[in-house]
Design an enzyme around this catalytic site. Structure first.
Site, PDB file in Angstrom:
ATOM      1  N   TRP A  24      39.756  38.167  43.103  1.00  0.00           N
ATOM      2  CA  TRP A  24      40.066  38.200  41.665  1.00  0.00           C
ATOM      3  C   TRP A  24      39.315  37.047  40.997  1.00  0.00           C
ATOM      4  O   TRP A  24      39.323  35.927  41.514  1.00  0.00           O
ATOM      5  CB  TRP A  24      41.576  38.060  41.457  1.00  0.00           C
ATOM      6  CG  TRP A  24      42.041  38.506  40.099  1.00  0.00           C
ATOM      7  CD1 TRP A  24      41.921  37.797  38.944  1.00  0.00           C
ATOM      8  CD2 TRP A  24      42.662  39.746  39.751  1.00  0.00           C
ATOM      9  NE1 TRP A  24      42.435  38.514  37.894  1.00  0.00           N
ATOM     10  CE2 TRP A  24      42.904  39.712  38.365  1.00  0.00           C
ATOM     11  CE3 TRP A  24      43.041  40.870  40.484  1.00  0.00           C
ATOM     12  CZ2 TRP A  24      43.525  40.759  37.682  1.00  0.00           C
ATOM     13  CZ3 TRP A  24      43.660  41.909  39.804  1.00  0.00           C
ATOM     14  CH2 TRP A  24      43.885  41.854  38.424  1.00  0.00           C
ATOM     15  N   HIS A  47      52.648  36.967  34.363  1.00  0.00           N
ATOM     16  CA  HIS A  47      52.017  37.124  35.670  1.00  0.00           C
ATOM     17  C   HIS A  47      51.505  35.785  36.203  1.00  0.00           C
ATOM     18  O   HIS A  47      51.638  35.486  37.388  1.00  0.00           O
ATOM     19  CB  HIS A  47      50.841  38.104  35.542  1.00  0.00           C
ATOM     20  CG  HIS A  47      50.888  39.203  36.538  1.00  0.00           C
ATOM     21  ND1 HIS A  47      51.394  40.448  36.255  1.00  0.00           N
ATOM     22  CD2 HIS A  47      50.501  39.242  37.830  1.00  0.00           C
ATOM     23  CE1 HIS A  47      51.315  41.203  37.329  1.00  0.00           C
ATOM     24  NE2 HIS A  47      50.780  40.503  38.293  1.00  0.00           N
TER      25      HIS A  47
HETATM   26  C1  DLZ Z   1      47.399  41.008  38.828  1.00  0.00           C
HETATM   27  C2  DLZ Z   1      46.651  39.723  38.716  1.00  0.00           C
HETATM   28  C3  DLZ Z   1      46.474  39.102  37.462  1.00  0.00           C
HETATM   29  C4  DLZ Z   1      47.023  39.666  36.199  1.00  0.00           C
HETATM   30  N1  DLZ Z   1      45.761  37.987  37.340  1.00  0.00           N
HETATM   31  C5  DLZ Z   1      45.243  37.406  38.446  1.00  0.00           C
HETATM   32  C6  DLZ Z   1      44.481  36.194  38.346  1.00  0.00           C
HETATM   33  O1  DLZ Z   1      44.226  35.643  37.278  1.00  0.00           O
HETATM   34  N2  DLZ Z   1      44.002  35.665  39.506  1.00  0.00           N
HETATM   35  C7  DLZ Z   1      44.244  36.232  40.732  1.00  0.00           C
HETATM   36  O2  DLZ Z   1      43.812  35.668  41.747  1.00  0.00           O
HETATM   37  N3  DLZ Z   1      44.924  37.387  40.837  1.00  0.00           N
HETATM   38  C8  DLZ Z   1      45.412  37.994  39.739  1.00  0.00           C
HETATM   39  N4  DLZ Z   1      46.111  39.158  39.846  1.00  0.00           N
HETATM   40  C9  DLZ Z   1      46.170  39.834  41.168  1.00  0.00           C
HETATM   41  C10 DLZ Z   1      47.289  39.303  42.099  1.00  0.00           C
HETATM   42  O3  DLZ Z   1      46.944  38.054  42.664  1.00  0.00           O
HETATM   43  C11 DLZ Z   1      47.518  40.311  43.256  1.00  0.00           C
HETATM   44  O4  DLZ Z   1      46.284  40.584  43.884  1.00  0.00           O
HETATM   45  C12 DLZ Z   1      48.122  41.629  42.775  1.00  0.00           C
HETATM   46  O5  DLZ Z   1      49.298  41.391  42.053  1.00  0.00           O
HETATM   47  C13 DLZ Z   1      48.435  42.548  43.994  1.00  0.00           C
HETATM   48  O6  DLZ Z   1      49.419  41.940  44.831  1.00  0.00           O
END
Ligand code: DLZ
Length: 154
Positions: free
Chosen positions: A28, A93
């Site tokens: 991400w 989140h």
């Molecule tokens: C869902 C999500 C969101 C909204 N934002 C981030 C972020 O800014 N950085 C990050 O590393 N991951 C984000 N995720 C994904 C969650 O970490 C995770 O992969 C999902 O909720 C699935 O479990």
């Protein structure tokens, strides 16, 4: 003006040619996490860590870092670096992910067989993340690699 500071003489960090290092990287915000990974690898190679002694594992998001690091601790590594980037959005989140990830990694440090270094940026916006992943405020991946060497030889 930033109040952040990380002053260290890189020459004081010993060579780490014997160390085995696991790096778990969240996909991400991969534009940020790839730069953090590069910062870590550059530092480790400059300290003579052998390429074959570095294991890299990718996970989908920062929330999955805890599980990934737990799996990595089970391998024969001396230290694990957890790399992620969480950027604040419009919902809660951000808080849930940051709290779960930092607490989970803390637990791994308490209960696991080797240290886990916390290299997860938790920023209000993309500009802050860029500044800390090879931008004007340095690279937290480099700092994490220094911490990893220090912790591995404790
Ligand atoms: C869902 C999500 C969101 C909204 N934002 C981030 C972020 O800014 N950085 C990050 O590393 N991951 C984000 N995720 C994904 C969650 O970490 C995770 O992969 C999902 O909720 C699935 O479990």
């Amino acid at each position: 003006m930033s109040t952040e500071s990380f002053q260290i003489d890189i020459n004081q960090i010993p060579d780490a040619n014997n160390l085995k290092i696991g790096i778990v990287v969240s996909n991400w915000n991969s534009n940020i996490t790839n730069n953090l990974l590069k910062g870590s690898l550059d530092l480790l190679y400059s300290k003579k860590v052998i390429k074959d002694n570095i294991q890299i594992m990718n996970v989908p998001g920062s929330f999955e870092l805890v599980y990934g690091c737990k799996k990595m601790q089970e391998k024969q590594v001396d230290v694990v670096i957890a790399i992620g980037s969480v950027i604040k959005g419009e919902t809660k989140h951000f808080e849930f992910i940051c709290n779960a990830t930092s607490n989970g990694i803390k637990d791994l440090n308490v209960n696991g067989r080797c240290p886990v270094i916390f290299c997860v940026l938790t920023d209000d916006n993309l500009k802050q993340s860029i500044a800390r992943s090879g931008g004007e405020l340095g690279n937290k991946g480099t700092e994490a690699a220094i911490a990893a060497i220090k912790m591995a030889i404790i």
